[in-house]
Design a protein around this motif. Sequence first.
Motif, short mmCIF file in Angstrom:
data_model
loop_
_atom_site.label_atom_id
_atom_site.label_comp_id
_atom_site.label_asym_id
_atom_site.label_seq_id
_atom_site.Cartn_x
_atom_site.Cartn_y
_atom_site.Cartn_z
N MET A 1 -6.51 -7.71 -28.57
CA MET A 1 -5.57 -7.23 -27.59
C MET A 1 -5.03 -8.43 -26.82
SD MET A 1 -6.19 -4.85 -24.20
CE MET A 1 -7.04 -3.60 -25.11
N LYS A 2 -3.73 -8.46 -26.64
CA LYS A 2 -3.11 -9.53 -25.88
C LYS A 2 -3.47 -9.41 -24.41
CE LYS A 2 1.32 -11.75 -25.20
NZ LYS A 2 2.75 -11.72 -25.49
N ARG A 3 -3.77 -10.52 -23.78
CA ARG A 3 -4.18 -10.53 -22.38
C ARG A 3 -3.03 -11.05 -21.52
NH1 ARG A 3 -8.64 -7.74 -21.95
NH2 ARG A 3 -9.08 -8.79 -20.02
N LYS A 4 -2.99 -10.63 -20.26
CA LYS A 4 -1.97 -11.06 -19.32
C LYS A 4 -2.66 -11.50 -18.04
CE LYS A 4 2.36 -10.19 -17.26
NZ LYS A 4 3.15 -11.34 -17.58
N ASN A 5 -2.34 -12.70 -17.58
CA ASN A 5 -2.85 -13.16 -16.29
C ASN A 5 -2.01 -12.54 -15.18
OD1 ASN A 5 -4.91 -14.92 -17.15
ND2 ASN A 5 -3.39 -16.49 -17.64
N ILE A 6 -2.70 -12.06 -14.15
CA ILE A 6 -2.00 -11.49 -13.00
C ILE A 6 -2.58 -12.10 -11.73
CG2 ILE A 6 -1.47 -9.31 -14.16
CD1 ILE A 6 -3.72 -8.07 -12.39
N ASN A 7 -1.84 -11.98 -10.67
CA ASN A 7 -2.33 -12.44 -9.37
C ASN A 7 -2.17 -11.28 -8.39
OD1 ASN A 7 -3.23 -14.02 -7.28
ND2 ASN A 7 -1.24 -14.94 -6.90
N THR A 8 -3.26 -10.91 -7.74
CA THR A 8 -3.23 -9.81 -6.79
C THR A 8 -4.24 -10.07 -5.69
OG1 THR A 8 -3.25 -7.40 -6.60
CG2 THR A 8 -4.93 -8.39 -8.01
N THR A 9 -4.23 -9.25 -4.68
CA THR A 9 -5.23 -9.35 -3.62
C THR A 9 -6.09 -8.10 -3.63
OG1 THR A 9 -3.72 -8.40 -2.00
CG2 THR A 9 -3.76 -10.80 -2.18
N LEU A 10 -7.36 -8.29 -3.29
CA LEU A 10 -8.31 -7.19 -3.24
C LEU A 10 -9.07 -7.25 -1.93
CD1 LEU A 10 -9.89 -7.65 -6.79
CD2 LEU A 10 -8.18 -5.96 -6.14
N ASP A 11 -9.57 -6.11 -1.52
CA ASP A 11 -10.44 -6.06 -0.35
C ASP A 11 -11.64 -6.97 -0.62
OD1 ASP A 11 -13.06 -4.72 0.79
OD2 ASP A 11 -11.40 -4.17 2.13
N GLN A 12 -11.92 -7.88 0.29
CA GLN A 12 -12.96 -8.89 0.09
C GLN A 12 -14.33 -8.26 -0.14
OE1 GLN A 12 -13.18 -11.73 3.26
NE2 GLN A 12 -14.32 -13.19 2.04
N ASP A 13 -14.69 -7.26 0.64
CA ASP A 13 -16.00 -6.62 0.47
C ASP A 13 -16.08 -5.88 -0.86
OD1 ASP A 13 -16.97 -7.57 2.90
OD2 ASP A 13 -16.25 -5.81 4.00
N LEU A 14 -15.00 -5.24 -1.25
CA LEU A 14 -14.97 -4.54 -2.53
C LEU A 14 -15.18 -5.52 -3.68
CD1 LEU A 14 -14.43 -1.92 -4.13
CD2 LEU A 14 -12.00 -2.48 -4.03
N TYR A 15 -14.51 -6.67 -3.61
CA TYR A 15 -14.66 -7.66 -4.68
C TYR A 15 -16.08 -8.24 -4.70
CZ TYR A 15 -13.75 -11.44 -7.90
OH TYR A 15 -13.81 -12.29 -8.98
N LYS B 1 -25.52 -8.04 -11.95
CA LYS B 1 -26.63 -7.13 -12.28
C LYS B 1 -26.50 -6.55 -13.68
CE LYS B 1 -27.96 -5.78 -7.63
NZ LYS B 1 -28.21 -4.67 -6.71
N ARG B 2 -25.26 -6.32 -14.11
CA ARG B 2 -25.03 -5.73 -15.44
C ARG B 2 -24.81 -6.79 -16.51
NH1 ARG B 2 -20.87 -1.51 -16.14
NH2 ARG B 2 -22.08 -1.28 -18.03
N ASP B 3 -24.77 -8.06 -16.10
CA ASP B 3 -24.54 -9.17 -17.02
C ASP B 3 -23.21 -9.03 -17.76
OD1 ASP B 3 -25.13 -11.63 -18.19
OD2 ASP B 3 -26.13 -10.69 -19.90
N VAL B 4 -22.17 -8.72 -16.98
CA VAL B 4 -20.80 -8.64 -17.51
C VAL B 4 -19.89 -9.43 -16.57
CG1 VAL B 4 -21.15 -6.40 -18.61
CG2 VAL B 4 -20.26 -6.49 -16.29
N LYS B 5 -18.66 -9.61 -16.98
CA LYS B 5 -17.69 -10.30 -16.13
C LYS B 5 -17.10 -9.33 -15.12
CE LYS B 5 -16.38 -13.41 -19.84
NZ LYS B 5 -15.32 -13.80 -20.78
N ALA B 6 -16.84 -9.83 -13.91
CA ALA B 6 -16.20 -9.00 -12.89
C ALA B 6 -14.87 -8.47 -13.41
CB ALA B 6 -16.00 -9.80 -11.60
N ASN B 7 -14.16 -9.28 -14.16
CA ASN B 7 -12.88 -8.87 -14.72
C ASN B 7 -13.04 -7.63 -15.61
OD1 ASN B 7 -9.93 -9.78 -15.23
ND2 ASN B 7 -10.74 -9.36 -17.28
N ASP B 8 -14.13 -7.57 -16.36
CA ASP B 8 -14.38 -6.41 -17.23
C ASP B 8 -14.55 -5.14 -16.41
OD1 ASP B 8 -14.24 -8.10 -19.42
OD2 ASP B 8 -16.42 -8.28 -19.61
N LEU B 9 -15.23 -5.25 -15.27
CA LEU B 9 -15.41 -4.08 -14.41
C LEU B 9 -14.09 -3.65 -13.76
CD1 LEU B 9 -18.78 -4.95 -12.67
CD2 LEU B 9 -18.39 -3.35 -14.56
N ILE B 10 -13.31 -4.62 -13.35
CA ILE B 10 -12.00 -4.31 -12.76
C ILE B 10 -11.11 -3.63 -13.79
CG2 ILE B 10 -9.90 -5.32 -11.79
CD1 ILE B 10 -11.80 -7.48 -10.53
N GLU B 11 -11.11 -4.16 -15.01
CA GLU B 11 -10.30 -3.56 -16.08
C GLU B 11 -10.79 -2.14 -16.40
OE1 GLU B 11 -9.73 -4.72 -20.62
OE2 GLU B 11 -8.83 -6.18 -19.24
#
Length: 65
Positions: free
Chosen positions: A1-15, A24-34
């Motif tokens: 799958m083709k990937r796209k870089n994006i720039n956004t802001t998130l609530d600091q505590d949420l991130y 804890k799950r041994d995954v990338k934060a990006n994977d959870l966001i996706e």
Amino acid sequence: MKRKNINTTLDQDLYKQIKLLAVKRDVKANDLIEEGMKYVLSKYKENYFNNDISKIENIQGDINE
């Protein structure tokens, strides 16, 4: 799958919580966001797209540009 870089802001505590969960799950934060983005799209798909795949494809085309 083709990937796209994006720039956004998130609530600091949420991130921070996402990063902690990723460790804890041994995954990338990006994977959870996706995963969360996919969940939101599936949750609202019927209400906003009426199962019209062409509308979703058009939006995805706009996003990829």
